[in-house]
Design an enzyme around this catalytic site. Sequence first.
Site, PDB file in Angstrom:
ATOM      1  N   PHE A 137       0.855  -1.188   0.000  1.00 62.08           N
ATOM      2  CA  PHE A 137       0.000   0.000   0.000  1.00 62.08           C
ATOM      3  C   PHE A 137       0.890   1.237   0.000  1.00 62.08           C
ATOM      4  O   PHE A 137       1.749   1.393   0.865  1.00 62.08           O
ATOM      5  CB  PHE A 137      -0.933   0.043   1.223  1.00 62.08           C
ATOM      6  CG  PHE A 137      -1.893   1.198   1.151  1.00 62.08           C
ATOM      7  CD1 PHE A 137      -3.069   1.101   0.417  1.00 62.08           C
ATOM      8  CD2 PHE A 137      -1.607   2.408   1.766  1.00 62.08           C
ATOM      9  CE1 PHE A 137      -3.946   2.186   0.307  1.00 62.08           C
ATOM     10  CE2 PHE A 137      -2.474   3.494   1.658  1.00 62.08           C
ATOM     11  CZ  PHE A 137      -3.648   3.374   0.931  1.00 62.08           C
ATOM     12  N   ASP A 222       9.138   2.512   1.765  1.00 59.68           N
ATOM     13  CA  ASP A 222       7.985   3.271   2.243  1.00 59.68           C
ATOM     14  C   ASP A 222       7.889   3.021   3.746  1.00 59.68           C
ATOM     15  O   ASP A 222       7.487   1.947   4.192  1.00 59.68           O
ATOM     16  CB  ASP A 222       6.722   2.788   1.520  1.00 59.68           C
ATOM     17  CG  ASP A 222       5.465   3.523   1.995  1.00 59.68           C
ATOM     18  OD1 ASP A 222       5.491   4.117   3.085  1.00 59.68           O
ATOM     19  OD2 ASP A 222       4.451   3.468   1.272  1.00 59.68           O
ATOM     20  N   LYS A 251       2.531   9.675   8.463  1.00 60.80           N
ATOM     21  CA  LYS A 251       1.752   9.253   9.627  1.00 60.80           C
ATOM     22  C   LYS A 251       2.179   9.857  10.971  1.00 60.80           C
ATOM     23  O   LYS A 251       1.675  10.891  11.332  1.00 60.80           O
ATOM     24  CB  LYS A 251       1.672   7.728   9.657  1.00 60.80           C
ATOM     25  CG  LYS A 251       0.826   7.205   8.477  1.00 60.80           C
ATOM     26  CD  LYS A 251       0.094   5.925   8.750  1.00 60.80           C
ATOM     27  CE  LYS A 251      -1.072   5.746   7.794  1.00 60.80           C
ATOM     28  NZ  LYS A 251      -0.805   4.949   6.600  1.00 60.80           N
TER      29      LYS A 251
END
Length: 405
Positions: A137, A222, A251
């Site tokens: 993702f 990532d 995040k």
Amino acid sequence: MTTSADIITKYQKYVIPTYATPNLVLVKGKGSRVWDNDGKVYMDFVGGIACQNVGHCHPKVVQAIQNQAAKLMHVSNLYNNEYHGTLAEKLSTLSGLGGKCFFCNSGAEANEALIKLARLWGSDEGKYEIVSMKNSFHGRTLATLAATGQTKYQDGFEPMPDGFLYAEINDLESVNKVVSGRTAAILVEAIQGEGGVIAATPEFMKGLRALCDEKQILLFCDEVQCGLGRTGHWFGFQASGVLPDAFSLAKSLGSGYPIGAIVTNAKLADVFQPGKHASTFGASPLACTAALATLGVIEEEKLVAHAAEMGKNFAEGLQEFVEAYEHVKEVRQYGLMIGLVLDQSAKPVCQSLRDMGLLAIPTGENVVRFLPPLNIKSGDIDEALDIIDDALADMHGVERASDDE
Ligand SMILES: *Cc1c(COP(=O)(O)O)cnc(C)c1O
């Protein structure tokens, strides 16, 4: 007081339903706890999806944001601010990559920057393809959606941008098959978060590094979900000892204040030249202070080591459920990035955990994911384990002694 029902009705009337209507209205947070609009308290092991590594409303982060909000919030990148270079220095140093940083506002935007960086770097030699992993993702913009190796997110948005290929995680052979003279970069999550808490093995990471070195391909990680201490390392890739050429963050970097970043090595530090990439809000004074305060707390409270220790304790407790309950199959644990694998949908268990006062979310269909704050205390882990035990007992139809046993 506005009732939860009123709040939900208004949401349904005016908010575009990109999410199934969330029917839990949260109004307050402190540390590992959140409160709903009706005053019920929950242990929060979602943390805004890995955004609250230092817990909700950490006083040092709150103070930094309050002070800066009253001083200077935003000036654009046409002007310098006091913190931009300091934050970049901090991330360069912590990661050991020895290059430079670019700041934006989200994980997708950070990965978008990595993709553009790879294309610009490879443009003279006709290298533009990005190889990512199936089940990964990387975000919801068109390019990061194309890099996301899950067709369920892409359905209806075709044609996808050109130049994205997929390989199997932990299968170097499958990577070799799609790599060519057109490959600019390989993009990998050290630990797949949305894919079910699945780690790239150290052998795989080392293999990717060797392949990239041999074929002059960039290796990107990532770290949007697994970065910043979550896995018991500052960055997920550190478990393998492999350094990527660049990686993305977002995040938890601003403890909920939006900020994304890419961190590069020296080779890639000056590929982007003025005019090639930009972000209006990127590295605003307010975002930088939120990030610097967050990183400061992780360092001062030694949360990376604490996450490793607490994660181990939590996993030991969960492992007992694998022995005790037929439908509980496996514990996947990397620091405080934890998945409890079931042989069926994780949704009903997450619902009953919530009813019992513990927030957790499913990932990869049949995995219950736990992302507690890194400063969680052992007592809280024990309390969570008790709740999980109760929810699993219910699921298995096991009669239990009274709650106060
Ligand atoms: C959440 C996530 C993203 C996307 O971040 P946004 O801030 O939602 O754009 C990208 N990569 C990974 C690994 C993520 O977990």
